[in-house]
Design an enzyme around this catalytic site. Structure first.
Site, PDB file in Angstrom:
ATOM      1  N   GLN A 143      40.318  83.278  72.190  1.00 54.10           N
ATOM      2  CA  GLN A 143      40.449  83.772  73.564  1.00 54.10           C
ATOM      3  C   GLN A 143      39.799  82.787  74.826  1.00 54.10           C
ATOM      4  O   GLN A 143      40.473  82.468  75.700  1.00 54.10           O
ATOM      5  CB  GLN A 143      40.165  85.027  74.077  1.00 54.10           C
ATOM      6  CG  GLN A 143      40.077  85.464  75.355  1.00 54.10           C
ATOM      7  CD  GLN A 143      40.037  87.078  75.589  1.00 54.10           C
ATOM      8  OE1 GLN A 143      40.889  88.041  75.498  1.00 54.10           O
ATOM      9  NE2 GLN A 143      38.885  87.595  75.826  1.00 54.10           N
ATOM     10  N   LYS A 157      32.696  85.990  71.047  1.00 54.18           N
ATOM     11  CA  LYS A 157      33.264  86.853  69.922  1.00 54.18           C
ATOM     12  C   LYS A 157      34.935  86.678  69.768  1.00 54.18           C
ATOM     13  O   LYS A 157      35.318  86.347  68.836  1.00 54.18           O
ATOM     14  CB  LYS A 157      32.910  88.378  70.123  1.00 54.18           C
ATOM     15  CG  LYS A 157      33.351  89.023  68.613  1.00 54.18           C
ATOM     16  CD  LYS A 157      32.981  90.590  68.639  1.00 54.18           C
ATOM     17  CE  LYS A 157      34.172  91.225  69.410  1.00 54.18           C
ATOM     18  NZ  LYS A 157      35.294  91.440  68.709  1.00 54.18           N
ATOM     19  N   GLY A 213      37.070  97.349  79.778  1.00 57.13           N
ATOM     20  CA  GLY A 213      36.160  98.512  79.740  1.00 57.13           C
ATOM     21  C   GLY A 213      35.413  98.915  78.554  1.00 57.13           C
ATOM     22  O   GLY A 213      35.526  98.251  77.495  1.00 57.13           O
ATOM     23  N   HIS A 247      29.406  92.804  76.872  1.00 52.05           N
ATOM     24  CA  HIS A 247      29.706  92.853  78.154  1.00 52.05           C
ATOM     25  C   HIS A 247      28.396  92.936  79.132  1.00 52.05           C
ATOM     26  O   HIS A 247      28.409  92.110  80.197  1.00 52.05           O
ATOM     27  CB  HIS A 247      30.565  94.244  78.634  1.00 52.05           C
ATOM     28  CG  HIS A 247      31.880  94.316  77.896  1.00 52.05           C
ATOM     29  ND1 HIS A 247      31.951  95.234  76.946  1.00 52.05           N
ATOM     30  CD2 HIS A 247      33.099  93.549  77.847  1.00 52.05           C
ATOM     31  CE1 HIS A 247      33.076  95.369  76.515  1.00 52.05           C
ATOM     32  NE2 HIS A 247      33.714  94.003  77.106  1.00 52.05           N
TER      33      HIS A 247
HETATM   34  O1  PAF Z   1      38.443  90.239  76.136  1.00 54.48           O
HETATM   35  C1  PAF Z   1      39.050  91.222  76.687  1.00 54.48           C
HETATM   36  O2  PAF Z   1      38.584  92.330  76.923  1.00 54.48           O
HETATM   37  C2  PAF Z   1      40.599  90.771  77.362  1.00 54.48           C
HETATM   38  O3  PAF Z   1      41.301  90.402  76.510  1.00 54.48           O
HETATM   39  C3  PAF Z   1      40.856  90.342  78.618  1.00 54.48           C
HETATM   40  C4  PAF Z   1      40.058  89.090  78.695  1.00 54.48           C
HETATM   41  C5  PAF Z   1      39.841  91.359  79.749  1.00 54.48           C
HETATM   42  C6  PAF Z   1      42.144  90.365  79.055  1.00 54.48           C
HETATM   43  O4  PAF Z   1      42.466  91.727  79.379  1.00 54.48           O
END
Ligand code: PAF
Length: 285
Positions: A153, A149, A31, A37
């Site tokens: 991950q 970014k 969020g 996003h």
């Molecule tokens: O990148 C993010 O905002 C978070 O790490 C994710 C992938 C939504 C998991 O909570």
């Protein structure tokens, strides 16, 4: 566009879409959506018949000392961004909906999750992998979208999807920056005016490092030193790490050879910011 808060509501909607043969794109977020996003949602809308955005501040990826409580939240504003960018559903669950109170199953990874942020935030990727697996199982997407970014991950999720045979295509999308180069992040809201200015040092230092790679410098330690020196010239900055690793394996390298990720994590005041660049065989991507 619908905002739903339960797993069963998402499953019901997904079931109907699948019956009609529609493809689904998932954009997992915590969020407080920004242009980064928005770019993911836009791309997901272009490439899929339907788009689900998850909007959930995931407690299992925060250590007790981190900013779970203060993490910015604004679901009304998020809903406007999602609607504008063509999302069909926002999944906005409570923690109780996402996690059984006596849950004991977590997704643990070795390898790509262990360097960089895995060192400074030891439980972080366990939380990320667990919640993302749950979201994949709830939303059954064909494709899922993550920003570069958070390059580590992205590497971790790709490895997890491969290792656990999720039938989902993971799409990495470019970093979105402010006009002055600062990478967009929900945490930028924590920065004071002076800190916001100081935070530009991350991009400045990485740009210098990137130029060195593109000009043929192959010693990772020479490049890391140059990046660190520039960051240390900013009095408000405190380095967590400056690292160069192979990508997407996230293993330390001494020589720039093949695809590499140069990544930094830096405290500006109390705010920890990350940024990076990736080059493929010494060339821009
Ligand atoms: O990148 C993010 O905002 C978070 O790490 C994710 C992938 C939504 C998991 O909570």
């Amino acid at each position: 566009m619908k905002i739903v808060s339960t797993v069963s509501e998402v499953r019901e909607i997904v079931k109907e879409w699948k019956k009609s043969g529609l493809t689904i794109g998932l954009v997992p977020t915590m969020g407080y959506l920004h242009e980064g996003h928005a770019s993911l949602i836009r791309r997901a809308s272009k490439e899929n018949d339907r788009v689900i955005v998850s909007d959930f501040v995931n407690p299992t990826q925060f250590a007790p000392t981190e900013d779970l409580e203060s993490y910015p939240r604004d679901i009304e504003r998020d809903a406007k961004v999602c609607e504008q960018e063509g999302a069909d559903v926002i999944f906005h669950p409570t923690t109780e909906e996402m996690y059984f109170p006596n849950a004991t199953t977590f997704v643990n990874m070795t390898g790509p999750s262990e360097e960089l942020c895995g060192k400074s935030r030891p439980i972080h990727f366990r939380g990320v992998c667990t919640v993302v697996s749950k979201l994949f199982n709830i939303a059954s997407p064909d494709k899922a979208y993550f920003g570069q970014k958070d390059a580590q991950q992205l590497a971790v999720i790709k490895r997890m999807v491969r290792d656990l045979n999720f039938d989902i295509e993971i799409i990495g999308c470019p970093i979105v920056r402010e006009a002055d180069g600062l990478a967009r992040s929900s945490r930028n809201v924590y920065l004071s005016k002076d800190e916001r200015q100081a935070a530009l040092i991350l991009h400045k230092a990485l740009e210098e490092g990137r130029k060195m790679v593109l000009c043929g410098e192959t010693s990772a330690s020479v490049i890391k030193k140059s990046i660190s020196d520039i960051i240390e010239s900013e009095p408000l900055a405190k380095i967590d790490y400056v690292e160069i690793v192979s990508f997407p394996d996230v293993e330390k390298v001494e020589d720039i050879d093949g695809d590499i990720l140069a990544a930094v994590a830096v405290y500006i005041g109390k705010t920890r910011l990350i940024d990076n660049f990736i080059t493929e065989n010494g060339k821009e991507i």
